[in-house]
Design a protein around this motif. Structure first.
Motif, PDB file in Angstrom:
ATOM      1  N   GLY A  93      49.079  36.788  15.092  1.00 49.60           N
ATOM      2  CA  GLY A  93      48.180  36.248  16.102  1.00 49.60           C
ATOM      3  C   GLY A  93      46.886  35.747  15.508  1.00 49.60           C
ATOM      4  O   GLY A  93      46.606  35.919  14.312  1.00 49.60           O
ATOM      5  N   ILE A  94      46.073  35.115  16.347  1.00 48.61           N
ATOM      6  CA  ILE A  94      44.809  34.550  15.890  1.00 48.61           C
ATOM      7  C   ILE A  94      43.807  35.636  15.514  1.00 48.61           C
ATOM      8  O   ILE A  94      42.842  35.388  14.792  1.00 48.61           O
ATOM      9  CB  ILE A  94      44.215  33.618  16.979  1.00 48.61           C
ATOM     10  CG1 ILE A  94      43.161  32.682  16.367  1.00 48.61           C
ATOM     11  CG2 ILE A  94      43.635  34.426  18.142  1.00 48.61           C
ATOM     12  CD1 ILE A  94      42.701  31.594  17.304  1.00 48.61           C
ATOM     13  N   GLU A  95      44.066  36.871  15.996  1.00 46.82           N
ATOM     14  CA  GLU A  95      43.191  37.988  15.632  1.00 46.82           C
ATOM     15  C   GLU A  95      43.281  38.296  14.131  1.00 46.82           C
ATOM     16  O   GLU A  95      42.348  38.850  13.549  1.00 46.82           O
ATOM     17  CB  GLU A  95      43.571  39.246  16.412  1.00 46.82           C
ATOM     18  CG  GLU A  95      43.540  39.081  17.927  1.00 46.82           C
ATOM     19  CD  GLU A  95      44.899  38.693  18.501  1.00 46.82           C
ATOM     20  OE1 GLU A  95      45.138  38.996  19.674  1.00 46.82           O
ATOM     21  OE2 GLU A  95      45.713  38.105  17.748  1.00 46.82           O
ATOM     22  N   ASN A  96      44.411  37.927  13.525  1.00 53.50           N
ATOM     23  CA  ASN A  96      44.633  38.179  12.103  1.00 53.50           C
ATOM     24  C   ASN A  96      44.896  36.849  11.402  1.00 53.50           C
ATOM     25  O   ASN A  96      46.039  36.444  11.218  1.00 53.50           O
ATOM     26  CB  ASN A  96      45.817  39.140  11.923  1.00 53.50           C
ATOM     27  CG  ASN A  96      46.112  39.438  10.466  1.00 53.50           C
ATOM     28  OD1 ASN A  96      45.251  39.264   9.605  1.00 53.50           O
ATOM     29  ND2 ASN A  96      47.336  39.863  10.191  1.00 53.50           N
ATOM     30  N   TYR A 137      47.873  29.243  14.821  1.00 52.64           N
ATOM     31  CA  TYR A 137      47.244  29.640  16.077  1.00 52.64           C
ATOM     32  C   TYR A 137      45.921  28.903  16.278  1.00 52.64           C
ATOM     33  O   TYR A 137      45.572  28.536  17.401  1.00 52.64           O
ATOM     34  CB  TYR A 137      47.010  31.154  16.094  1.00 52.64           C
ATOM     35  CG  TYR A 137      48.276  31.954  15.907  1.00 52.64           C
ATOM     36  CD1 TYR A 137      49.215  32.058  16.925  1.00 52.64           C
ATOM     37  CD2 TYR A 137      48.550  32.590  14.691  1.00 52.64           C
ATOM     38  CE1 TYR A 137      50.388  32.781  16.756  1.00 52.64           C
ATOM     39  CE2 TYR A 137      49.719  33.320  14.512  1.00 52.64           C
ATOM     40  CZ  TYR A 137      50.631  33.407  15.537  1.00 52.64           C
ATOM     41  OH  TYR A 137      51.796  34.116  15.365  1.00 52.64           O
ATOM     42  N   TYR A 178      53.513  33.943  22.278  1.00 51.58           N
ATOM     43  CA  TYR A 178      52.220  34.575  21.975  1.00 51.58           C
ATOM     44  C   TYR A 178      51.156  34.120  22.962  1.00 51.58           C
ATOM     45  O   TYR A 178      50.981  32.922  23.192  1.00 51.58           O
ATOM     46  CB  TYR A 178      51.788  34.238  20.546  1.00 51.58           C
ATOM     47  CG  TYR A 178      50.381  34.687  20.205  1.00 51.58           C
ATOM     48  CD1 TYR A 178      50.101  36.027  19.965  1.00 51.58           C
ATOM     49  CD2 TYR A 178      49.340  33.763  20.147  1.00 51.58           C
ATOM     50  CE1 TYR A 178      48.811  36.440  19.657  1.00 51.58           C
ATOM     51  CE2 TYR A 178      48.053  34.163  19.840  1.00 51.58           C
ATOM     52  CZ  TYR A 178      47.797  35.508  19.601  1.00 51.58           C
ATOM     53  OH  TYR A 178      46.515  35.916  19.319  1.00 51.58           O
ATOM     54  N   TYR A 188      47.148  34.070  23.855  1.00 53.28           N
ATOM     55  CA  TYR A 188      45.864  34.170  23.175  1.00 53.28           C
ATOM     56  C   TYR A 188      44.948  35.159  23.895  1.00 53.28           C
ATOM     57  O   TYR A 188      44.966  35.250  25.134  1.00 53.28           O
ATOM     58  CB  TYR A 188      45.175  32.807  23.124  1.00 53.28           C
ATOM     59  CG  TYR A 188      45.737  31.875  22.080  1.00 53.28           C
ATOM     60  CD1 TYR A 188      45.040  31.600  20.914  1.00 53.28           C
ATOM     61  CD2 TYR A 188      46.979  31.261  22.255  1.00 53.28           C
ATOM     62  CE1 TYR A 188      45.550  30.738  19.953  1.00 53.28           C
ATOM     63  CE2 TYR A 188      47.499  30.401  21.301  1.00 53.28           C
ATOM     64  CZ  TYR A 188      46.779  30.150  20.152  1.00 53.28           C
ATOM     65  OH  TYR A 188      47.293  29.296  19.200  1.00 53.28           O
ATOM     66  N   PRO A 189      44.135  35.900  23.135  1.00 54.49           N
ATOM     67  CA  PRO A 189      43.164  36.795  23.769  1.00 54.49           C
ATOM     68  C   PRO A 189      42.086  35.998  24.503  1.00 54.49           C
ATOM     69  O   PRO A 189      41.903  34.799  24.256  1.00 54.49           O
ATOM     70  CB  PRO A 189      42.571  37.573  22.596  1.00 54.49           C
ATOM     71  CG  PRO A 189      42.781  36.691  21.410  1.00 54.49           C
ATOM     72  CD  PRO A 189      44.071  35.958  21.674  1.00 54.49           C
ATOM     73  N   TRP A 248      38.854  36.002  24.289  1.00 51.44           N
ATOM     74  CA  TRP A 248      37.791  35.423  23.474  1.00 51.44           C
ATOM     75  C   TRP A 248      38.239  34.102  22.832  1.00 51.44           C
ATOM     76  O   TRP A 248      37.425  33.181  22.645  1.00 51.44           O
ATOM     77  CB  TRP A 248      37.327  36.401  22.394  1.00 51.44           C
ATOM     78  CG  TRP A 248      38.341  36.752  21.341  1.00 51.44           C
ATOM     79  CD1 TRP A 248      39.164  37.827  21.310  1.00 51.44           C
ATOM     80  CD2 TRP A 248      38.627  35.990  20.154  1.00 51.44           C
ATOM     81  NE1 TRP A 248      39.955  37.814  20.191  1.00 51.44           N
ATOM     82  CE2 TRP A 248      39.641  36.696  19.453  1.00 51.44           C
ATOM     83  CE3 TRP A 248      38.141  34.802  19.609  1.00 51.44           C
ATOM     84  CZ2 TRP A 248      40.169  36.243  18.251  1.00 51.44           C
ATOM     85  CZ3 TRP A 248      38.673  34.350  18.406  1.00 51.44           C
ATOM     86  CH2 TRP A 248      39.670  35.067  17.741  1.00 51.44           C
ATOM     87  N   ALA A 249      39.542  34.003  22.501  1.00 51.38           N
ATOM     88  CA  ALA A 249      40.051  32.767  21.906  1.00 51.38           C
ATOM     89  C   ALA A 249      40.032  31.628  22.927  1.00 51.38           C
ATOM     90  O   ALA A 249      39.741  30.470  22.577  1.00 51.38           O
ATOM     91  CB  ALA A 249      41.466  32.978  21.376  1.00 51.38           C
TER      92      ALA A 249
END
Length: 489
Positions: free
Chosen positions: A85-88, A330, A411, A413-414, A416-417
């Motif tokens: 994911g975009i978190e990582n 992402y 997936y 996105y959170p 914040w994204a």
């Protein structure tokens, strides 16, 4: 170009943001091109170090299976090496970093001498893909199953016409392929001779764009029909959209074709040419804006225009680096969704309203009459006055009502994204209200009179062209008038 604020500056910004991530696709095409010269395509088998053996299929397993095709795993685990994911975001992929650098070197070498050199390059990059498309079409139509794929492509699904999402994505596709609202058309048109037949050119460009889309559809779906025959799957279980079609499905198709060592490199060279054409146009928007607005100041420091092009390419390359990390896909999807779909719809609406209603159809018609010596026909005037504004308004309102957050596959996105995505949209859109406030503030009189002055063009269609010509080139008056109007919005 004249001074840019409001809608005009917004088109420059969105074009530049677009070019910073779009060239990542060219790095992918280069990656596939250099990996397509082996005896066996690396995306064909499941015995490579990047494959997840327990759920890898050497063919296309279909959309309903838990298995992944070898080409899908090559895309995910060899090209992207994607994270969860975009978190990582993960580490930088030095191989893709190199290909991205190479892509920008190619872009620079094609544009550093200005529009004239770009025009010469485009003779090849625009025409070569047609030879490949026709060659692929002739080859594909002889393959078993091609007929079923083509029938799937041309058979209408009538209930889809009532889905607003279909129209929104169709509009976004047309806007992207024609360069509408990106400013590339205006930038290129600003180099035309004053009496250039823009009506003829508009019809030719629109026809060629539609023809190319249909031609590409036949090429793609004839190949997908062949794949459905090979793997005994329905066509709709193979068809996909987005990067997956170009970098997953079609490489799989190419690997099963006779003489794949010929078709695979030619296909990715074609992709590279198509992508470079779009990249030239969007980078040229930024270069044209800087040269027209800040030529004296820029040349005082950089001395030569070639160095300006180099500077723009270097900055764009650096801004594209986040897209070649292990979580870069992402970031890419987030940027593309909020730039090429969300921002584009808003910007197209404001452009159409600015030209068709504030500047006005009579003035626009008179400008074209001065250029061509005759009035534009009633079809165009009706489109400008009613059809275009209302259609874009309907698409914009529908896209707002049926807005869905960005996603990549399954997936999500959170939050914040998503806020970051809206921030990306605002980078271009914010210049429209700022331009309006700037104009109203600088005008004199009461608040209402300031607004009236701001939305009233200062160009007299019966008089002379008030804007300076480009060096050694004439600008179309209609382009200048539109451009001047955007400064009032």
């Amino acid at each position: 170009m004249g001074q840019k604020t409001g809608v005009g500056l917004a088109t420059v910004v969105i074009s530049y943001v677009f070019c910073t991530y779009y060239n990542v696709l060219m790095s992918w095409a280069l990656f596939y091109l250099f990996n397509s010269f082996g005896a066996t395509p690396p995306w064909k088998t499941c015995d490579n170090s990047w494959n997840v053996f327990k759920n890898c299929s050497s063919g296309l397993p279909g959309n309903t299976s838990d298995l992944q095709s070898a080409s899908q795993q090559f895309f995910d685990h060899r090209l992207l090496k994607k994270t969860n994911g975009i978190e990582n975001v993960g580490d930088l992929q030095w191989e893709l970093f190199g290909y991205l650098f190479l892509a920008w070197v190619i872009v620079y070498l094609c544009i550093f001498k200005g529009v004239k050199s770009t025009g010469k390059v485009v003779y090849f990059t625009a025409l070569f893909p047609y030879f490949i498309l026709f060659a692929l079409l002739i080859n594909n139509m002889q393959l078993p199953g091609a007929k079923e794929g083509v029938l799937y492509f041309v058979t209408p699904v009538w209930n889809k016409l009532f889905e607003v999402k279909v129209w929104v994505h169709a509009a976004a596709q047309v806007f992207n392929s024609l360069g509408i609202a990106f400013g590339s058309m205006i930038s290129m048109a600003s180099y035309n001779n004053f009496n250039n037949n823009i009506v003829r050119d508009a019809l030719i460009v629109s026809f060629i764009n539609s023809f190319t889309s249909i031609l590409a559809g036949f090429v793609i779906f004839s190949a997908i029909g062949f794949m459905s025959h090979v793997h005994n799957l329905p066509v709709n279980n193979i068809s996909t959209d987005g990067p997956g079609l170009v970098f997953v499905v079609y490489p799989e198709v190419l690997s099963t074709m006779p003489a794949f060592r010929l078709w695979a490199p030619l296909f990715f060279i074609m992709l590279l040419c198509l992508g470079l054409d779009s990249q030239f146009a969007t980078v040229e928007v930024a270069l044209t804006f800087i040269k027209d607005e800040f030529r004296a100041k820029v040349l005082h420091y950089l001395k030569r225009e070639e160095l300006l092009a180099l500077f723009v390419c270097i900055v764009s390359f650096l801004l594209g680096i986040p897209h070649v990390t292990k979580g870069g896909i992402y970031v890419f999807q987030l940027m593309d969704h909020y730039t090429a779909v969300v921002s584009l719809m808003f910007l197209a609406f404001f452009e159409v309203i600015a030209v068709c209603w504030f500047f006005g159809v009579p003035r626009l018609s008179h400008m074209i009459k001065k250029m061509l010596g005759k009035r534009v026909n009633i079809y165009f005037r009706i489109c400008w006055l009613l059809i275009c504004p209302l259609l874009v308004l309907c698409i914009l309102v529908s896209s707002i009502i049926q807005y869905t957050p960005v996603k990549y596959g399954t997936y999500r996105y959170p939050l914040w994204a998503e806020w970051v995505g809206w921030g990306v949209s605002l980078i271009s859109l914010i210049w429209i209200p700022i331009g309006a406030i700037h104009e109203i503030y600088n005008n004199k009189g009461s608040f209402l009179s300031r607004i009236k002055t701001a939305v009233t063009t200062t160009i007299d269609p019966a008089g002379e062209d008030p804007l300076p010509e480009k060096q050694n080139l004439n600008n179309p008056m209609a382009e200048k008038a539109i451009e001047h109007l955007t400064t009032t919005l």
